[in-house]
Design a protein around this motif. Structure first.
Motif, PDB file in Angstrom:
ATOM      1  N   SER A  28     -39.937   1.052 -10.296  1.00  0.00           N
ATOM      2  CA  SER A  28     -40.726   0.522 -11.406  1.00  0.00           C
ATOM      3  C   SER A  28     -40.735  -0.997 -11.439  1.00  0.00           C
ATOM      4  CB  SER A  28     -40.189   1.065 -12.730  1.00  0.00           C
ATOM      5  OG  SER A  28     -38.825   0.697 -12.891  1.00  0.00           O
ATOM      6  N   SER A  29     -39.991  -1.638 -10.536  1.00  0.00           N
ATOM      7  CA  SER A  29     -39.945  -3.090 -10.522  1.00  0.00           C
ATOM      8  C   SER A  29     -40.641  -3.626  -9.270  1.00  0.00           C
ATOM      9  CB  SER A  29     -38.500  -3.576 -10.559  1.00  0.00           C
ATOM     10  OG  SER A  29     -37.769  -3.053  -9.476  1.00  0.00           O
ATOM     11  N   ARG A  30     -40.800  -4.948  -9.229  1.00  0.00           N
ATOM     12  CA  ARG A  30     -41.460  -5.556  -8.082  1.00  0.00           C
ATOM     13  C   ARG A  30     -40.558  -5.556  -6.863  1.00  0.00           C
ATOM     14  NH1 ARG A  30     -44.325 -11.024 -10.584  1.00  0.00           N
ATOM     15  NH2 ARG A  30     -45.738  -9.944 -12.003  1.00  0.00           N
ATOM     16  N   ASN A  32     -38.985  -7.153  -3.727  1.00  0.00           N
ATOM     17  CA  ASN A  32     -38.673  -8.557  -3.494  1.00  0.00           C
ATOM     18  C   ASN A  32     -39.540  -9.166  -2.399  1.00  0.00           C
ATOM     19  OD1 ASN A  32     -35.451  -7.317  -3.905  1.00  0.00           O
ATOM     20  ND2 ASN A  32     -36.423  -8.671  -5.377  1.00  0.00           N
ATOM     21  N   SER A  53     -42.175 -11.906  -3.795  1.00  0.00           N
ATOM     22  CA  SER A  53     -42.866 -11.630  -5.054  1.00  0.00           C
ATOM     23  C   SER A  53     -43.300 -12.924  -5.750  1.00  0.00           C
ATOM     24  CB  SER A  53     -41.959 -10.809  -5.985  1.00  0.00           C
ATOM     25  OG  SER A  53     -40.751 -11.496  -6.223  1.00  0.00           O
ATOM     26  N   ASN A  76     -47.373  -3.337  -6.452  1.00  0.00           N
ATOM     27  CA  ASN A  76     -46.501  -3.291  -5.266  1.00  0.00           C
ATOM     28  C   ASN A  76     -47.328  -2.998  -4.009  1.00  0.00           C
ATOM     29  OD1 ASN A  76     -43.896  -4.074  -6.009  1.00  0.00           O
ATOM     30  ND2 ASN A  76     -43.414  -2.052  -6.801  1.00  0.00           N
ATOM     31  N   TRP A  99     -35.851  -4.440  -1.045  1.00  0.00           N
ATOM     32  CA  TRP A  99     -35.554  -4.298  -2.470  1.00  0.00           C
ATOM     33  C   TRP A  99     -34.117  -3.854  -2.627  1.00  0.00           C
ATOM     34  CZ3 TRP A  99     -34.632   0.085  -5.696  1.00  0.00           C
ATOM     35  CH2 TRP A  99     -34.675  -0.223  -7.072  1.00  0.00           C
TER      36      TRP A  99
END
Length: 115
Positions: A28-30, A32, A53, A76, A99
């Motif tokens: 759910s996150s960006r 790297n 990112s 993403n 990531w």
């Protein structure tokens, strides 16, 4: 677990263009770092280009001036626009992401430059 799915490969004539896309899922996150590597028959996998990112890029010398990497952080997704393609660009192109200190790879998409 991050999954990467590429699209956009194919056969193109010398001096032609292709755009590859890769979307990461499973988090759910960006991511790297996202980018592209390639591997030609009988050769080691090599860098094409990466982008963080925050927008920092790193290009292989062979890609500078011809390829452009870009990202959609919210999705993403990473792209590489490849122009002025040469037969020596023929390879399997792999999407890459980093990531949480882990490296992830897509399954690869074939790019063939031939007349």
């Amino acid at each position: 677990h991050v999954q990467l799915v590429e699209s956009g490969g194919g056969l193109v004539q010398p001096e032609g263009s292709l755009r590859l896309s890769c979307t990461g899922s499973g988090i759910s996150s960006r991511l790297n770092v996202m980018g592209w590597y390639r591997q030609a028959p009988g050769k080691q996998r090599e860098l094409v280009a990466t982008m963080t990112s925050s927008g920092l890029t790193n290009y292989a010398n062979s890609a500078k001036g011809r390829f452009t990497i870009s990202r959609d952080n919210d999705r993403n997704t990473v792209y590489v626009q490849m122009n002025s393609l040469k037969p020596e660009d023929t390879a399997v192109y792999y999407c890459y992401a980093r990531w949480a200190s882990e490296n992830y790879w897509g399954q690869g998409t074939q790019v063939t430059v031939s007349s």
